[in-house]
Design a protein around this motif. Structure first.
Motif, PDB file in Angstrom:
ATOM      1  N   GLU A 170       0.832  -1.201   0.000  1.00 54.77           N
ATOM      2  CA  GLU A 170       0.000   0.000   0.000  1.00 54.77           C
ATOM      3  C   GLU A 170       0.872   1.259   0.000  1.00 54.77           C
ATOM      4  O   GLU A 170       0.459   2.319  -0.479  1.00 54.77           O
ATOM      5  N   LEU A 171       2.073   1.144   0.544  1.00 52.03           N
ATOM      6  CA  LEU A 171       3.026   2.260   0.549  1.00 52.03           C
ATOM      7  C   LEU A 171       3.847   2.212  -0.733  1.00 52.03           C
ATOM      8  O   LEU A 171       4.533   1.226  -1.009  1.00 52.03           O
ATOM      9  N   ILE A 172       3.792   3.262  -1.516  1.00 51.84           N
ATOM     10  CA  ILE A 172       4.546   3.336  -2.769  1.00 51.84           C
ATOM     11  C   ILE A 172       5.886   4.025  -2.490  1.00 51.84           C
ATOM     12  O   ILE A 172       5.931   5.164  -2.025  1.00 51.84           O
ATOM     13  N   VAL A 173       6.978   3.305  -2.747  1.00 57.70           N
ATOM     14  CA  VAL A 173       8.320   3.823  -2.495  1.00 57.70           C
ATOM     15  C   VAL A 173       8.906   4.326  -3.810  1.00 57.70           C
ATOM     16  O   VAL A 173       8.965   3.577  -4.796  1.00 57.70           O
ATOM     17  N   ILE A 174       9.327   5.596  -3.818  1.00 59.49           N
ATOM     18  CA  ILE A 174       9.838   6.229  -5.037  1.00 59.49           C
ATOM     19  C   ILE A 174      11.315   6.566  -4.865  1.00 59.49           C
ATOM     20  O   ILE A 174      11.692   7.284  -3.932  1.00 59.49           O
ATOM     21  N   ALA A 175      12.153   6.054  -5.769  1.00 61.66           N
ATOM     22  CA  ALA A 175      13.588   6.350  -5.765  1.00 61.66           C
ATOM     23  C   ALA A 175      13.847   7.502  -6.730  1.00 61.66           C
ATOM     24  O   ALA A 175      13.727   7.334  -7.943  1.00 61.66           O
ATOM     25  N   ALA A 176      14.198   8.661  -6.182  1.00 62.86           N
ATOM     26  CA  ALA A 176      14.484   9.837  -7.021  1.00 62.86           C
ATOM     27  C   ALA A 176      15.947   9.837  -7.437  1.00 62.86           C
ATOM     28  O   ALA A 176      16.606  10.888  -7.462  1.00 62.86           O
ATOM     29  N   VAL A 177      16.485   8.652  -7.751  1.00 57.15           N
ATOM     30  CA  VAL A 177      17.894   8.505  -8.121  1.00 57.15           C
ATOM     31  C   VAL A 177      18.018   7.458  -9.225  1.00 57.15           C
ATOM     32  O   VAL A 177      17.139   6.618  -9.406  1.00 57.15           O
ATOM     33  N   ASP A 178      19.129   7.512  -9.933  1.00 57.20           N
ATOM     34  CA  ASP A 178      19.508   6.451 -10.865  1.00 57.20           C
ATOM     35  C   ASP A 178      20.602   5.651 -10.178  1.00 57.20           C
ATOM     36  O   ASP A 178      21.752   6.083 -10.113  1.00 57.20           O
ATOM     37  N   ASP A 179      20.268   4.520  -9.630  1.00 53.04           N
ATOM     38  CA  ASP A 179      21.227   3.713  -8.899  1.00 53.04           C
ATOM     39  C   ASP A 179      20.803   2.255  -9.004  1.00 53.04           C
ATOM     40  O   ASP A 179      19.611   1.940  -8.897  1.00 53.04           O
ATOM     41  N   GLU A 180      21.800   1.375  -9.202  1.00 49.21           N
ATOM     42  CA  GLU A 180      21.471  -0.039  -9.296  1.00 49.21           C
ATOM     43  C   GLU A 180      20.899  -0.562  -7.983  1.00 49.21           C
ATOM     44  O   GLU A 180      20.043  -1.438  -7.963  1.00 49.21           O
ATOM     45  N   ARG A 181      21.387  -0.012  -6.880  1.00 50.29           N
ATOM     46  CA  ARG A 181      20.845  -0.401  -5.582  1.00 50.29           C
ATOM     47  C   ARG A 181      19.570   0.392  -5.324  1.00 50.29           C
ATOM     48  O   ARG A 181      19.474   1.559  -5.708  1.00 50.29           O
ATOM     49  N   LYS A 182      18.651  -0.225  -4.649  1.00 49.34           N
ATOM     50  CA  LYS A 182      17.448   0.511  -4.281  1.00 49.34           C
ATOM     51  C   LYS A 182      16.817  -0.118  -3.052  1.00 49.34           C
ATOM     52  O   LYS A 182      17.019  -1.303  -2.758  1.00 49.34           O
ATOM     53  N   ILE A 183      16.070   0.700  -2.337  1.00 52.73           N
ATOM     54  CA  ILE A 183      15.327   0.200  -1.188  1.00 52.73           C
ATOM     55  C   ILE A 183      14.296  -0.803  -1.705  1.00 52.73           C
ATOM     56  O   ILE A 183      13.681  -0.559  -2.755  1.00 52.73           O
ATOM     57  N   PRO A 184      14.121  -1.926  -1.003  1.00 53.15           N
ATOM     58  CA  PRO A 184      13.210  -2.964  -1.504  1.00 53.15           C
ATOM     59  C   PRO A 184      11.856  -2.408  -1.936  1.00 53.15           C
ATOM     60  O   PRO A 184      11.202  -1.668  -1.194  1.00 53.15           O
ATOM     61  N   TYR A 234      20.096  -1.636   7.353  1.00 53.08           N
ATOM     62  CA  TYR A 234      19.114  -2.246   6.453  1.00 53.08           C
ATOM     63  C   TYR A 234      19.766  -2.557   5.105  1.00 53.08           C
ATOM     64  O   TYR A 234      20.669  -1.842   4.659  1.00 53.08           O
ATOM     65  N   GLY A 235      19.274  -3.598   4.449  1.00 51.21           N
ATOM     66  CA  GLY A 235      19.832  -3.994   3.168  1.00 51.21           C
ATOM     67  C   GLY A 235      19.029  -3.432   2.008  1.00 51.21           C
ATOM     68  O   GLY A 235      17.833  -3.147   2.130  1.00 51.21           O
ATOM     69  N   PHE A 236      19.691  -3.278   0.872  1.00 47.72           N
ATOM     70  CA  PHE A 236      19.003  -2.885  -0.346  1.00 47.72           C
ATOM     71  C   PHE A 236      18.421  -4.133  -1.007  1.00 47.72           C
ATOM     72  O   PHE A 236      18.701  -5.262  -0.591  1.00 47.72           O
ATOM     73  N   GLN A 237      17.614  -3.922  -2.004  1.00 44.71           N
ATOM     74  CA  GLN A 237      16.917  -5.039  -2.636  1.00 44.71           C
ATOM     75  C   GLN A 237      17.918  -6.075  -3.142  1.00 44.71           C
ATOM     76  O   GLN A 237      18.864  -5.763  -3.852  1.00 44.71           O
TER      77      GLN A 237
END
Length: 476
Positions: free
Chosen positions: A79-93, A170-173
């Motif tokens: 239900e929570l939409i997580v938005i990455a405002a970056v270009d990075d191979e790593r991302k929050i799950p 915390y780990g990235f995806q």
């Protein structure tokens, strides 16, 4: 179907549509409360921000820390939409890459509104979590502001970004993350670091005991407030673990008393072994610099040490002019020595010197000769500073600093007067030469035959010229 039955069916359909939204609103409120959303940022102050860091808060969004964001992700799920405002191979799950939404191209606002409408199914109340790299990354700030402009009402801004996420353990995806128990223990250690015995030693070496007691009292009040707030910031981390949640609740309840015990323990450790903590402080004192400061202070002389210069106009002959020139060179050399500074020598900073004089005085009572007890400060360790940082030496440095401050201006005035005198002397020599030449020309023109012979006069005296290093432009 009768009109009555039709209206009832429509009402029931409307109620069916409204119920999930109402339930979601309640769920969001419960999650935000359990995760203490927006509470931890209150521990920070704008005064603590470094240059270039993003603000603590932005309009239309709630600033959250990594534990708060992680807790919301657990509570709300997809239900929570997580938005990455970056270009990075790593991302929050679960994050959706939308770096373009922070761009400056025309039409980005409308494009973002369309994209969010699709992701949220047109529900403006659906929660959004926005992040970028770190505290100095303003991309997420830009996207959050644009989402707010598009009408979204539940925007959470992870100001600390990916760096804060990683530092929280915390780990990235696709990556492993720290064990929750290890992470909890590390967070507790950060929050309960307590009083530092080394800090107390530094305080005892820089301020009288009554001032130290006052400062420690102020520190304790601040420590109690900060410790409790820090422990409370861990609550989202333990929300789903009953054992850690109960343990943390106990630590929060006794945090004030623990802060008092921490301070007392640190103070007792210092009092029982002063040498262990004061010797490193004394060893770090810049004794060599202080000694050089004293040497420079002793070398400072007043303008009167060069004597005075005779500004009387010399006779117009070579001997008198050369004598004056020699006196000028000698006087200038003395002035140069007065204002010459060794580039490697420290400046005469009486306040800095006085700081170490006070340190020597405050630590002397802990020396073995003054306080016969185990773990006293060895006299030879203290003497390294105490022999140099004395009140007499401090006055010497202070007086020399005051003398040096006005000396350069005094020397400049004297040089200016010397320049004027040299210019005036050269002008007299030029006039004398012109007169002599005129007299010689007159005698030559009046000469005639008849047996008389003409003997030219002796050559005129050499005009005085300032050496290049003392010319009007060069005398400084």
């Amino acid at each position: 179907m009768s009109p009555f039955r039709l209206l009832t069916a429509l009402a029931l359909a409307a109620a069916a549509l409204a119920t999930p939204h109402a339930a979601f609103a309640a769920n969001l409120k419960t999650a935000a409360s359990a995760c203490r959303v927006g509470e931890d940022v209150k521990r920070y102050s704008d005064d603590e921000r470094e240059s270039g860091e993003t603000p603590l808060a932005i309009d239309g969004a709630i600033t959250v820390t990594s534990p708060e964001a992680r807790c919301m992700m657990k509570k709300l799920g997809k239900e929570l939409i997580v938005i990455a405002a970056v270009d990075d191979e790593r991302k929050i799950p679960g994050a959706i890459a939308m770096r373009w939404a922070a761009g400056a191209e025309a039409g980005v606002q409308a494009k973002l509104a369309d994209a969010l409408a699709g992701l949220t199914e047109g529900r403006k109340a659906r929660p959004l979590l926005v992040y970028c790299h770190h505290l100095k990354c303003g991309l997420s700030q830009q996207v959050a502001a644009r989402a707010s402009k598009a009408g979204y009402t539940n925007i959470y801004w992870l100001r600390w970004g990916m760096l804060g996420w990683k530092q929280a353990g915390y780990g990235f995806q696709g990556e492993t993350e720290d064990d929750p128990a290890v992470r909890y223990a590390r967070l507790l250690e950060i929050c309960t670091a307590g009083a530092s015995t080394e800090a107390i030693a530094k305080g005892a070496a820089t301020m009288p005991m009554n001032e130290l007691d006052f400062e420690l009292g102020k520190w304790l009040k601040g420590e109690q407030k900060n410790r409790k707030a820090c422990l409370q910031s861990i609550l989202p981390e333990v929300e789903d673990h009953k054992g850690r949640k109960a343990d943390l609740a106990q630590k929060i309840a006794r945090s004030d008393a623990d802060a008092v015990r921490s301070l007392k323990a640190a103070r007792a450790a210092f009092d029982s072994k002063p040498a262990e903590y004061l010797v490193p402080v004394l060893s770090q004192a810049p004794v060599s610099t202080l000694r050089k400061m004293v040497e420079r202070a002793r070398a400072v002389k007043p303008l009167s040490s060069c004597g005075s210069f005779d500004y009387q106009a010399p006779d117009m002959n070579n001997t008198a002019l050369e004598n004056m020139n020699q006196r000028l060179r000698t006087y200038h050399a003395c002035l140069d020595r007065l204002v010459a500074q060794d580039a490697a020598a420290p400046s005469l900073d009486a306040d800095e010197f006085g700081k170490y004089v006070l340190m020597a005085e405050l630590t002397q009572p802990y020396t073995c000769s003054a306080k016969r007890m185990p773990h006293c400060v060895p006299d030879e360790v203290w003497a390294r500073l105490g022999r140099v940082a004395t009140r007499d030496q401090e006055r010497l440095v202070e007086n020399a600093a005051q003398l040096e401050e006005g000396l350069e201006q005094q020397v400049d005035k004297v040089r200016s007067r010397l320049n004027e005198f040299v210019d005036a002397t050269n002008a007299r020599v030029s006039r004398f030469e012109a007169q002599a030449q005129e007299e010689e020309d007159r005698r030559s023109n009046s000469g005639y035959g008849g047996g008389y012979s003409y003997t030219p006069p002796a050559p005129p005296p050499v005009q005085y010229r300032q050496p290049s290093n003392v010319s009007a432009a060069g005398i400084r």
